[in-house]
Design a protein around this motif. Structure first.
Motif: not given
Lengths: 436, 472
Positions: A76-83, A359-366
């Motif tokens: 279970v993870s956060p959804g992908i945040f496409a950067g 790198a495909i979740t929190s980092k692009p959001a940050e």
């Protein structure tokens, strides 16, 4: 208690309990990934209330009265945040009327706002949602200027309300594409950028006096107005630069203008100047696996780029600039898995699993200054959660359940409909067209 | 690199044979006679391969899972190759003296990957206008051009495909701007100074054809035919009709002599197709268009060896199987053009289930670097849909499948005794995203070793550039 009083007590409990809202869900017994760079932990629980993560971890209490899903040990993870994508503004790239990424004969550039153009029903949204992409950065494409316009953050939900954050950033081309947009040279792009800043300052000082020369202007009034928050540091400026020297020239501009919230996009040669990027505190949204000198801007491209930048202290997220960006954000999982693969290639620099997933979740959001809202299961973030039937970075893993803002999403797409129709290719007693 | 004295000597011998007073520019060993065709008239192989295998050490890979490329699997297996050829594949092969033994505990060994659809060399990196040599888009029928004459042997893409993708053989085709794009060429993925030095010896030629949106858009926008799909077929059929006439004229001349007919390079290629010597590799996305092409092929008596891209092949798997026509497809590209709108990720798996000939392809300088992963994706999509395909069966999609479609399956495409030692030792299971090639051999020569920074190619273009010699 007697049976009757038990029933009465139960009825009372149902009446008195807060109604279960569609945005509330708890997932227990999870191989839990927070998305903050850490490794997965077993026996985890995520609680989402009102569409936001309340808590995620081991030993998290599940509130009464909400839907509980036993993940049975699944990831279970956060959804992908496409950067970096063009999801939602293109249906078929080659069909111009369906392609709203750029407008070559429009008089506006920085003023362009993709938000009104986003179509929640575009088919790539459902296709990527089904693979666990829950949120995306959507950027316009430049035509005839260095500025492409204002991008948005969207969710990939099935409802008609896709735009989470309109006018979330300004996108600008530097390097070869910027040179093209500015009339043919990097120096022209540089002059254009500095001139734009001058005109914006002028506009801010005397908005009523701004002479809008329409098509003949470099900055129409609308463009100047759009750039005010960029100049004042209230809106990030995403700049596409690949070549090491182009990155440095942009960092130099930021030194001149410290208020600029600069984010680099692409940065194939970023590893060559990673120390400078880190020292400038500039985040990067990079393509994961560019390794060819596709142009003279990318001579030093290597798959070790992202890993090297991260090692040097750069905040790096993954995007899919110019990689089928209107439709293949889902590939980011495979790309992130490839970055993990590099850790087993001698001399290469990859990312460990936790870092690759971040790198495909929190980092692009940050990178966009939105890590408080998106991209992880830290408390307070949007309830974008995915249950997977395996390691989400490994090939062959499927998303079993996808939640966006705590609302469970359908995973059907027109591709799954076509598959169902043609799994058995033979016609039955009626033509295929009747099979649904 | 040192060449063996024996190989040098043999080459010298061949060129000596050819220089007997006949055309000095021909390396053919048979003296030419009148008429075209094999061994007649003008040389049929005017740009012959000069590829020679590099030296290698006799090698035994042990303790590996072998996927032989033909659907066979050997757990705890071993592969022995020597003098450029596979000697044996099995279990517990003995290590003799002088053989380099590599214990690959936990790893996989497969044949070298074959990509049946590439534009490396013709649309190389960097992608600048001066290098844009893949489409002779000056007319819809350019069967006279040969992709090999555009190949730039210094394309860095070849090295990436080798090191990251384990690719040992690839077919370079003209692009799809034209109805008849020209001849394709099969290359060994081994750097050379000349295209001929990369050319796969004795590989049959292909003819690139294209249906659908590209030709009609390219020429329709110039105000000429074709500008519609019906225009595509009409120009195709008229061209085949001319080819048949050319074929008859030259057949008659070969039989009866007299004045040789005029030579037409485009018609030469089409005659080669009609005579079954040249294989049609037809870019085509939509099911209905593939059906039209198959009917046209019947009308003119030629075979479509493979449809490429074939995004809607799953809708006509039965038709493809009945015509013995293969489909070379992607795992999951979709939607960038109308003709790609109905793509499904289960395409390959459905074709496999229905018994049609199917394989993977890349058509992309990045995709070629991870065809094993694309195959894994296609297999997984099938699995999810209830189509169970084993690892060893799926590996055919980038081994014997493309080898057969290219007509080189007699010499490569699987790990069988006597075949070229085109071998990949992977550092894990190649169906996993976490796996990469560890060592790659072409004809038994070790051309990539992940553990040896000197054992990887750096093309001329990359010399002296930022990133020279870097791990890519």
């Amino acid at each position: 208690m007697s049976a009757r009083s038990l029933l009465l007590a139960a009825a009372a409990a149902v009446c008195l309990a807060a109604p279960a809202v569609a945005q509330d869900v708890a997932i227990t017994n999870a191989r839990l990934v927070i998305g903050d760079g850490g490794q997965p932990i077993d026996g985890g629980t995520v609680v989402v209330r009102g569409g936001r993560v309340v808590a995620a971890g081991r030993g998290v209490a599940v509130p009464a009265g909400i839907r509980v899903i036993d993940a049975g040990g699944k990831w279970v993870s956060p959804g992908i945040f496409a950067g970096f994508t063009r999801l939602g503004i293109v249906e078929v790239d080659a069909v111009d009327p369906t392609n709203d990424s750029g407008a070559s004969s429009a008089p506006f550039h920085a003023a362009i706002d993709v938000a009104p153009a986003v179509n929640p029903r575009s088919s790539p949204i459902a296709i990527n949602r089904a693979e666990g992409v829950t949120r995306a950065v959507v950027a316009p494409d430049n035509r005839g200027s260095i500025f492409a316009g204002q991008g948005a953050i969207i969710d990939l939900g099935a409802d008609m309300d896709a735009v989470t954050r309109p006018r979330a950033f300004q996108y600008m081309e530097w390097g070869e594409a910027g040179a093209r947009g500015a009339g043919g040279s990097r120096s022209a792009a540089y002059a254009l950028f500095r001139n734009a800043l001058f005109e914006v300052r002028d506009y801010v000082a005397r908005p009523a006096n701004y002479v809008d020369r329409g098509r003949d202007a470099f900055l129409t009034r609308a463009d100047a107005e759009a750039l005010v928050p960029v100049v004042q540091g209230r809106m990030p400026l995403l700049v596409h630069a690949e070549r090491a020297s182009d990155i440095l020239s942009m960092l130099a501009l930021k030194r001149e203008m410290p208020s600029l919230r600069l984010v680099l996009v692409g940065a194939s040669e970023g590893w060559m100047v990673a120390a400078q990027i880190a020292a400038a505190n500039v985040p990067v949204i990079a393509n994961a696996l560019v390794d060819l000198p596709e142009s003279f801007e990318k001579l030093a491209a290597t798959q070790s780029n992202v890993g090297r930048m991260k090692t040097a202290g750069v905040l790096v997220g993954i995007g899919t600039l110019n990689e089928d960006e209107a439709r293949q954000a889902r590939w980011e999982k495979q790309f992130a898995g490839n970055l993990v693969a590099l850790t087993r290639v001698p001399g290469a620099t990859g990312l460990d699993w936790g870092a690759a997933f971040a790198a495909i979740t929190s980092k692009p959001a940050e990178a966009l200054g939105m890590g408080d809202e998106f991209g992880s299961l830290r408390a307070g973030r949007r309830g974008d959660v995915v249950i997977w039937d395996g390691d989400p970075l490994e090939i062959g893993t499927s998303a079993v359940s996808v939640f966006i803002d705590g609302v469970e999403q359908p995973l059907v797409s027109r591709q799954s409909r076509l598959r169902d129709r043609y799994l058995d290719p033979k016609e039955g007693s009626l033509p295929k067209a009747y099979e649904r | 690199m040192l060449r063996s004295i024996f190989l040098l000597g043999a080459a010298a011998g061949l060129s000596a044979c050819a220089a007997t007073g006949e055309r000095a520019d021909s390396a053919a060993s048979t003296p030419p006679s009148v008429g075209p065709g094999k061994g007649k008239g003008y040389a049929n192989d005017p740009f012959p391969s000069t590829y020679k295998a590099y030296p290698g050490a006799p090698t035994l890979l042990t303790n590996v899972t072998v996927l032989d490329g033909e659907g066979g699997r050997i757990d705890n297996g071993s592969v022995l190759f020597r003098d450029g050829k596979i000697v044996a594949v099995g279990q517990g092969l003995a290590a003799e003296a002088g053989v380099t033994v590599i214990d690959g505990a936990g790893k996989y060994v497969t044949p070298g990957v074959i990509d049946i659809h590439s534009h490396l060399g013709d649309y190389p990196s960097p992608g600048v206008d001066a290098h844009s040599d893949g489409n002779e888009a000056t007319g819809p029928v350019t069967a006279e051009v040969w992709a090999e004459h555009s190949v730039w042997p210094q394309d860095p893409g070849f090295g990436r495909a080798l090191a990251n993708g384990g690719v040992t053989t690839l077919q370079v085709l003209p692009g799809s701007a034209n109805l008849f794009g020209g001849r394709s060429v099969v290359l060994k993925n081994v750097y050379a100074r000349t295209m001929q030095g990369m050319k796969f010896p004795q590989a049959p030629y292909g003819l690139k054809m294209a249906c659908g949106e590209n030709p009609k858009r390219v020429y329709g926008s110039k105000g000429r035919a074709p500008s519609t799909r019906m225009g595509n077929i009409a120009v195709d059929r008229q061209t085949w009709a001319r080819a048949q006439e050319y074929d008859r004229r030259w057949d008659k001349y070969e039989e009866k002599g007299g004045d040789p007919p005029s030579r037409d390079l485009a018609m030469d290629t089409l005659r080669g197709v009609l005579d079954g010597e040249i294989r049609v590799q037809n870019h085509c996305y939509r099911a209905d268009e593939m059906a039209n092409v198959l009917d046209m092929a019947k009308e003119f008596g030629y075979k479509v060896t493979a449809f490429h891209h074939a995004v809607e092949a799953y809708k006509i798997a039965d038709l493809l199987k009945a015509n013995d026509t293969c489909a070379a497809v992607w795992a999951d590209w979709y939607g960038f053009k109308m003709e790609a709108y109905d793509a499904v990720p289960e395409n390959l798996a459905i074709l496999e289930k229905e018994g049609a000939c199917a394989m993977i392809h890349s058509d992309d300088a990045n995709g070629i670097q991870r065809l094993n992963q694309e195959v894994a994706k296609a297999r997984a999509s099938g699995n999810r849909a209830g189509i169970k395909i084993s690892e060893e069966q799926a590996w055919r999609w980038l081994a014997i499948g493309p080898a057969r479609a290219l007509g080189i399956d007699g010499v490569t495409g699987s790990l069988k005794a006597g075949k070229m030692a085109d071998v990949v030792l992977w550092n894990g299971n190649p169906f996993s995203v976490y796996t990469r090639p560890q060592m790659v051999w072409v004809d038994g020569a070790l051309l990539y070793d992940a553990n040896d920074p000197r054992r990887r190619p750096v093309s001329d273009f990359e010399l002296g550039q930022p990133g020279e010699g870097d791990v890519k």
